[in-house]
Design an enzyme around this catalytic site. Structure first.
Site, short mmCIF file in Angstrom:
data_model
loop_
_atom_site.label_atom_id
_atom_site.label_comp_id
_atom_site.label_asym_id
_atom_site.label_seq_id
_atom_site.Cartn_x
_atom_site.Cartn_y
_atom_site.Cartn_z
CB ALA A 115 -38.42 68.88 16.49
N GLY B 188 -32.52 75.45 4.39
CA GLY B 188 -31.35 75.49 3.57
C GLY B 188 -30.52 74.31 3.86
NE ARG C 83 -29.36 83.32 9.75
CZ ARG C 83 -29.92 81.78 9.77
NH1 ARG C 83 -30.80 81.59 10.52
NH2 ARG C 83 -29.54 80.98 8.90
CD GLU D 294 -39.35 78.95 13.71
OE1 GLU D 294 -39.18 77.75 12.72
OE2 GLU D 294 -39.58 79.80 13.36
#
Lengths: 131, 509
Positions: free
Chosen positions: B57, B90, B336, B476
């Protein structure tokens, strides 16, 4: 209860990695007059040469991130620690996560042993690493 | 790494009253006689845009601001290394309408992607933000490619996604994006300062954020706090400081099951202080208790390790089985939360965890480089027969064989009658010898909660529901976008797009 077992698992793997590393460790760390240091840096420990790495001889501040590079050439280090084909990204001096930007002291300790950063997540070995 | 002014012996005194020393030479703008939380401020630094955090970000914001004509952008990073958690993630990037989707003939749109995310978010995700991010995800992806990021020439279909839409960097890590973006920032003249910890906001008498106190020379984990400097921001402060998965106190206060004994995939600096500072100046806390654990992680290695990417790639054509029963217990590509909850229920009679075993045909696993790593580093195992596999993992062989035969019939039919797993990516991929196995157990991975933002990346004020002037957040650290369960590969587009958006908002003011 399950958390405990899992915690133990994680702890065990970290311990194993650390002990494996420690086996190689002691050879270069020796006691000078007042402080431990690396045998190959013995000439710095005459009581007046702290400023080779630290800002002053009083050594109250930590060395600058690029202090080691006044003597050690980064290109040479990158070449010396190149990993085999397919594992190029594991070169600690030029790796896929942080490139060539990891400050030396994040993996290397001059006055104490240190575990390299990769070991936080990975189990690969650097046989010539001096912890 | 260059220190960009750290360790300077001539560092000026700070927080000196205005009357005493007047205006510093570096100070270009008008003086604030007083501000909301300071009697008088002596500014040590001044920048057009101040960014806290050097992950996706922050880097995307810096690049976009430069492209829009910003002269002076600074990124402060508290850790010794750059890239934050993004550098070790990832490297999976979901976007609709991409060149690879065209090549593979996948029909997709921002609406379909946002709908997938809303479903996984259990209906409490932020629709307008999801739509905004999905509609600009391809643009953000292209920005990374322009900067030099390299991706595999194929798409993956991750859990909860209705179609394949996920790119992955060839180094299978976010480092394959942060490294090129950092290089691009340096090329554009963005100042990046490591070991510089954001301490708090400086707010004027009207409640606008006009700067920040930064501790320069902060050494994480070594008890060196550094020296505070007052940094003035002309256009605003962007908080892009990531989540708090590594702050055990804060995360277990939200979710008491996430104690210190639960491992995390995050780097140790993901501790959320900047988020708490946003709350202090009035930001709206959203969804703080929704903390995601990653169902692809392994108890056999630290952090994200190698198994995470291995499992993400292989779950579509693999089965996960309970070691006690030899039976599957979940749709291997459900979202998830669904999978992590199912895994956490695998226990012995005393409640101890029994990490399930994920079984893949070597033939299919070898299409991704991660299989070589998991085998080489002893966190995955290869077997020539199902008997050997069952014996090694202590799984009842007869039951396991029955399960494998049953699943292979679902592959043939294209319908998973057990758990309704989408079988498109499993087409023709039977579970056959030789096999590769890994063990999975969830790790704390992602904080859905944070400070509420609008689609312009402005932080909202809980007292009047208006944007707090001068304060922006992206990534986040912002909260509510993904609801209860973020889909995999949707964080990178979120971070990138909202970083770009924050820069655009600041530059258009």
């Amino acid at each position: 209860m399950m958390m405990k077992t899992l915690g133990k698992l994680a702890f065990l793997s970290v311990t194993v990695a650390f002990v494996a590393g420690a086996g190689l460790a002691d050879s270069t760390l020796e006691q000078f007059d007042k402080i431990k240091g690396r045998s190959y840096h013995a000439s710095f420990y005459d009581g007046e040469s702290c400023d080779v790495c630290h800002e002053t001889n009083r050594a109250t501040s930590l060395p600058a991130d690029d202090a080691c590079q006044s003597c050690h050439d980064l290109d040479d280090l990158v070449e010396a620690t190149a990993r085999p084909a397919g594992e190029e990204g594991q070169n600690p001096h030029d790796n896929l996560h942080y490139g060539r930007d990891v400050p030396c002291m994040e993996c290397h300790g001059e006055h104490q042993t240190r575990q390299h950063m990769c070991a936080d997540c990975h189990s690969f070995e650097y046989p010539n690493f001096k912890p | 790494m260059k220190n960009d002014g750290l360790h300077r012996k001539d560092r000026r005194a700070f927080l000196v009253g205005m009357g005493a020393t007047g205006v510093s030479a570096a100070f270009a703008g008008p003086v604030l006689a007083a501000s909301g939380n300071e009697p008088a401020i002596k500014w040590d630094r001044e920048h057009e845009i101040v960014i806290i955090g050097s992950g996706f970000a922050g880097l995307a914001a810096a690049i976009q601001a430069k492209k829009l004509g910003a002269n002076d952008v600074v990124i402060y990073e508290k850790m010794p290394v750059l890239g934050g958690n993004s550098a070790i993630n990832g490297g999976l990037f979901a976007a609709p309408g991409t060149p690879l989707q065209k090549k593979e003939g996948v029909t997709d749109s921002a609406d379909i992607m946002a709908a997938d995310q809303m479903k996984a978010g259990r209906g409490v995700a932020d629709g307008p933000l999801l739509k905004h991010i999905a509609s600009r995800a391809n643009e953000a992806l292209q920005l990374t490619i322009d900067a030099g990021a390299e991706y595999f020439p194929y798409l993956q279909q991750l859990g909860g996604h209705s179609v394949p839409r996920t790119y992955q960097t060839t180094v299978t890590s976010g480092g394959g994006i942060t490294q090129p973006l950092i290089k691009e920032c340096r090329r554009l003249g963005v100042k990046i300062v490591n070991r510089a910890k954001f301490e708090r906001f400086i707010v004027d008498e009207k409640g606008a954020v006009v700067g920040a106190v930064i501790n320069e020379g902060f050494y994480f984990g070594r008890g060196r706090k550094g020296k505070p400097v007052n940094v003035r921001s002309q256009r605003g402060v962007l908080i892009a400081a990531g989540g708090f998965a590594s702050n055990v106190g804060l995360r277990s206060a939200q979710d008491p099951t996430l104690t210190a004994e639960v491992p995390s995939t995050n780097m140790p600096g993901a501790t959320g202080e900047a988020l708490l500072e946003m709350f202090k100046v009035g930001a709206v806390p959203v969804h703080m208790a929704f903390i995601q654990t990653g169902p692809w992680a392994s108890p056999d290695e630290g952090g994200f390790g190698y198994v995470s990417n291995y499992s993400i790639f292989n779950f579509p054509h693999s089965i996960s089985v309970d070691v006690q029963t030899g039976r599957r217990f979940m749709d291997e590509i459900a979202d998830r939360k669904t999978r992590a909850d199912a895994q956490l229920a695998r226990r012995d009679d005393e409640g101890n965890p029994l990490p399930p075993v994920t079984i893949t045909s070597y033939e299919h696993a070898k299409a991704h480089p991660s299989v070589k790593k998991v085998l080489e580093y002893g966190v995955g195992w290869k077997f020539d027969t199902l008997e050997a596999l069952a014996e090694y993992h202590g799984i009842p062989f007869e039951e396991l064989k029955k399960q494998v035969d049953e699943y292979n019939r679902y592959v043939e039919k294209g319908v998973d009658e057990q758990f309704g797993k989408p079988m498109e990516k499993a087409k023709g991929k039977y579970i056959e010898a030789p096999f590769v196995t890994v063990r999975n157990w969830p790790k704390v991975h992602y904080c859905h909660g944070g400070a509420q933002i609008d689609v312009q990346a402005r932080v909202l004020d809980s007292y009047n529901w208006k944007p707090i002037p001068g304060l922006f957040a992206a990534g986040e650290v912002s909260g509510g976008t993904h609801g209860q369960s973020r889909l995999g590969s949707c964080s990178i587009p979120d971070c990138m797009v909202m970083g770009m958006t924050a820069a655009e908002t600041m530059m258009s003011a």
